[in-house]
Scaffold this motif. Structure first.
Motif, mmCIF file in Angstrom:
data_model
loop_
_atom_site.group_PDB
_atom_site.id
_atom_site.type_symbol
_atom_site.label_atom_id
_atom_site.label_comp_id
_atom_site.label_asym_id
_atom_site.label_seq_id
_atom_site.Cartn_x
_atom_site.Cartn_y
_atom_site.Cartn_z
ATOM 1 N N ASN A 282 22.591 10.778 -16.759
ATOM 2 C CA ASN A 282 23.219 11.436 -15.614
ATOM 3 C C ASN A 282 22.230 12.224 -14.752
ATOM 4 O O ASN A 282 22.551 13.304 -14.233
ATOM 5 C CB ASN A 282 24.356 12.356 -16.082
ATOM 6 C CG ASN A 282 25.473 11.587 -16.735
ATOM 7 O OD1 ASN A 282 25.890 10.547 -16.247
ATOM 8 N ND2 ASN A 282 25.957 12.076 -17.863
ATOM 9 N N ILE A 283 21.045 11.674 -14.575
ATOM 10 C CA ILE A 283 20.052 12.250 -13.666
ATOM 11 C C ILE A 283 20.199 11.563 -12.321
ATOM 12 O O ILE A 283 20.069 10.334 -12.223
ATOM 13 C CB ILE A 283 18.630 12.083 -14.231
ATOM 14 C CG1 ILE A 283 18.489 12.865 -15.547
ATOM 15 C CG2 ILE A 283 17.578 12.521 -13.219
ATOM 16 C CD1 ILE A 283 17.237 12.541 -16.324
ATOM 17 N N GLN A 284 20.485 12.335 -11.304
ATOM 18 C CA GLN A 284 20.796 11.777 -9.987
ATOM 19 C C GLN A 284 19.565 11.142 -9.361
ATOM 20 O O GLN A 284 18.498 11.749 -9.304
ATOM 21 C CB GLN A 284 21.336 12.882 -9.067
ATOM 22 C CG GLN A 284 21.874 12.387 -7.746
ATOM 23 C CD GLN A 284 23.135 11.562 -7.888
ATOM 24 O OE1 GLN A 284 23.990 11.872 -8.704
ATOM 25 N NE2 GLN A 284 23.246 10.502 -7.107
ATOM 26 N N LEU A 285 19.699 9.921 -8.876
ATOM 27 C CA LEU A 285 18.633 9.205 -8.191
ATOM 28 C C LEU A 285 19.037 8.916 -6.750
ATOM 29 O O LEU A 285 20.218 8.743 -6.473
ATOM 30 C CB LEU A 285 18.331 7.891 -8.927
ATOM 31 C CG LEU A 285 17.757 8.032 -10.344
ATOM 32 C CD1 LEU A 285 17.675 6.666 -11.023
ATOM 33 C CD2 LEU A 285 16.384 8.686 -10.311
ATOM 34 N N PRO A 286 18.073 8.831 -5.828
ATOM 35 C CA PRO A 286 16.636 9.036 -6.022
ATOM 36 C C PRO A 286 16.292 10.508 -6.179
ATOM 37 O O PRO A 286 17.050 11.379 -5.736
ATOM 38 C CB PRO A 286 16.021 8.468 -4.741
ATOM 39 C CG PRO A 286 17.077 8.691 -3.694
ATOM 40 C CD PRO A 286 18.391 8.492 -4.416
ATOM 41 N N LEU A 287 15.151 10.776 -6.803
ATOM 42 C CA LEU A 287 14.679 12.136 -6.932
ATOM 43 C C LEU A 287 14.109 12.623 -5.606
ATOM 44 O O LEU A 287 13.818 11.835 -4.709
ATOM 45 C CB LEU A 287 13.600 12.221 -8.018
ATOM 46 C CG LEU A 287 13.999 11.761 -9.425
ATOM 47 C CD1 LEU A 287 12.808 11.873 -10.367
ATOM 48 C CD2 LEU A 287 15.186 12.549 -9.962
ATOM 49 N N GLN A 288 13.926 13.918 -5.504
ATOM 50 C CA GLN A 288 13.352 14.491 -4.281
ATOM 51 C C GLN A 288 11.928 13.978 -4.077
ATOM 52 O O GLN A 288 11.138 13.888 -5.015
ATOM 53 C CB GLN A 288 13.335 16.018 -4.384
ATOM 54 C CG GLN A 288 12.829 16.719 -3.136
ATOM 55 C CD GLN A 288 12.874 18.236 -3.287
ATOM 56 O OE1 GLN A 288 13.292 18.749 -4.312
ATOM 57 N NE2 GLN A 288 12.441 18.943 -2.257
ATOM 58 N N SER A 289 11.597 13.621 -2.847
ATOM 59 C CA SER A 289 10.272 13.102 -2.540
ATOM 60 C C SER A 289 9.196 14.136 -2.839
ATOM 61 O O SER A 289 9.354 15.321 -2.566
ATOM 62 C CB SER A 289 10.184 12.700 -1.067
ATOM 63 O OG SER A 289 8.854 12.328 -0.734
ATOM 64 N N GLN A 290 8.077 13.652 -3.397
ATOM 65 C CA GLN A 290 6.944 14.521 -3.716
ATOM 66 C C GLN A 290 5.741 14.217 -2.817
ATOM 67 O O GLN A 290 4.636 14.717 -3.053
ATOM 68 C CB GLN A 290 6.552 14.337 -5.184
ATOM 69 C CG GLN A 290 7.660 14.676 -6.172
ATOM 70 C CD GLN A 290 8.139 16.105 -6.047
ATOM 71 O OE1 GLN A 290 7.328 17.037 -6.102
ATOM 72 N NE2 GLN A 290 9.439 16.293 -5.869
ATOM 73 N N SER A 291 5.946 13.423 -1.785
ATOM 74 C CA SER A 291 4.852 13.040 -0.906
ATOM 75 C C SER A 291 4.375 14.227 -0.072
ATOM 76 O O SER A 291 5.173 15.057 0.364
ATOM 77 C CB SER A 291 5.302 11.916 0.026
ATOM 78 O OG SER A 291 4.269 11.556 0.916
ATOM 79 N N THR A 292 3.048 14.294 0.152
ATOM 80 C CA THR A 292 2.473 15.371 0.977
ATOM 81 C C THR A 292 1.693 14.821 2.170
ATOM 82 O O THR A 292 1.086 15.596 2.910
ATOM 83 C CB THR A 292 1.516 16.246 0.139
ATOM 84 O OG1 THR A 292 0.391 15.458 -0.281
ATOM 85 C CG2 THR A 292 2.218 16.837 -1.069
#
Length: 418
Positions: A282-292
């Motif tokens: 039950n981990i919601q996808l997609p995860l928050q973007s980690q791009s910089t």
């Protein structure tokens, strides 16, 4: 009539277990795997969904329904005059007959609960569980509901993984159960000698050698499973990582970072496995973007990060590159480092240990191992930190790859003499 009902259920399960196209057989032509409606709170603890598939009014003397339990959810204690059959179609769960120990049930299991026996069933601590519940002789059946299953009873479950004739050390048991509190391994019955040797070594002797944080240790082993293309062990360690509070973002960043070092062809199955486990938990996808970075900044920021890790020698790599291979140097800067190593989610010291773990597990990468041993030093990891990495990887990647890595370490960061 009983035979026809049982034939339907067995055929349905056969389709599932053979991984064919999902069979849609319900009264309204809906998928039997649909969650349905919330289960009554009077008889269930937690979040539970019920989808009634076959009812007596459909012309069968049976009651068949799909029940979906979110993690830690379960039925109350209850009994059935006609008994009950459970077909587990997804996830991992528990069931218990009054007076007996809690048992684990997994996808593919068939649980036959005797008539008039007080029992309960539900999801495990970490996994959603879905089963098809079947009651035959429904015209003669009576379900009696009793008290809820308390947290104290539910939490008494301990997986009997280590009952291998008392041949495992208490430390090995404790360290293993920290990673997998409920995993039941068939190895203890099929290969008890190997369980004794490997677990006492990997989960006692090796772990006791140093004080590496359990989260970091689990992440580097997870990375080595990717490098070794060991999908089954990888899935085990994704669950272990979540169990020791490695965040979903940290796990995903390890998988993403594998792409430039291992290749997308080899990472795809591992990405799909990760997503499957996340959905199951039950981990919601997609995860928050980690791009910089952006398309405009990826080269500049990648080159800057590359220089931080590799050092000023990066300038010579560009100067000394043949004209027809200069594009590869650019790809290393904007793609490998710009697209991936600049991302958030993992600090730079951890990312360099993860990269080194990929390379050690791959084998035949000594030139790159030397470069990233120096890179680890440049970002603040010590010789002892890298010895800890190699020591913890040894049981999983073997002696040849570990000894090759140690040779590289001794060449780049030799031990200081007393």
């Amino acid at each position: 009539m009983k035979n026809s009902i049982l034939s339907i259920v067995l055929f349905l399960l056969n389709q599932l277990l053979l991984a064919q196209e999902p069979l849609k057989y319900t009264t309204n032509m809906k998928s039997f795997t649909e969650k349905g409606i919330p289960a009554p709170k009077d008889h269930f603890t937690g979040v539970v969904w019920v989808n009634m598939n076959v009812l007596p009014e459909d012309g069968y003397n049976a009651n068949i329904g799909t029940v979906t339990f979110e993690p830690t959810s379960r039925t109350n204690w209850h009994s059935h005059k006609s008994g009950q059959i459970l077909f587990v179609v997804k996830g991992t769960g528990y069931y218990q007959i009054e007076g007996e120990h809690i048992q684990v049930m997994k996808e593919g299991n068939v649980i036959k609960i005797p008539k008039n026996i007080k029992h309960w069933h539900g999801a495990s601590h970490q996994s959603t569980m879905q089963h098809i519940a079947m009651i035959t002789d429904y015209d003669e059946d009576k379900t009696e509901w009793f008290e809820p299953v308390t947290d104290d009873i539910y939490n008494t479950f301990r997986a009997p993984v280590y009952e291998v004739e008392n041949r495992l050390s208490p430390q090995a048991i404790m360290n293993y159960e920290e990673l997998w509190s409920e995993y039941l391994s068939e190895e203890k019955e099929l290969d008890p000698d190997l369980v004794e040797i490997f677990h006492n070594f990997a989960y006692d002797e090796v772990v006791s050698h140093n004080t590496m944080d359990v989260k970091i240790r689990t992440m580097i082993i997870l990375a080595s499973a990717l490098g070794s293309q060991a999908l089954s062990e990888f899935k085990m360690f994704v669950n272990a990582a979540l169990n020791v509070e490695v965040s979903p973002i940290e796990i995903k960043e390890i998988v993403y970072q594998a792409v430039p070092y291992i290749g997308k062809l080899k990472v795809t199955d591992f990405l799909e496995a990760t997503n499957h486990i996340f959905k199951e938990r039950n981990i919601q996808l997609p995860l928050q973007s980690q791009s910089t970075t952006t398309i405009q900044t990826r080269f500049e920021k990648g080159y800057e990060r590359q220089k931080e890790i590799i050092g000023s020698g990066i300038e010579n790599l560009y100067k000394n590159s043949p004209e027809d291979l200069l594009h590869i140097q650019k790809y290393l800067s904007d793609n490998c480092f710009g697209d991936f190593i600049t991302r958030r989610g993992l600090d730079l010291k951890t990312r360099e240990m993860i990269t080194l773990s990929f390379l050690i597990a791959l084998g035949g990468t000594e030139n790159q191992i030397k470069g990233h041993i120096q890179g680890n030093k440049n970002v603040g990891n010590t010789r002892q930190d890298l010895i800890n990495v190699m020591t913890n990887l040894l049981p999983y990647v073997g002696y040849p790859r570990t000894l090759n890595a140690i040779s590289c370490l001794n060449e780049i960061l030799p031990a200081t003499k007393n």
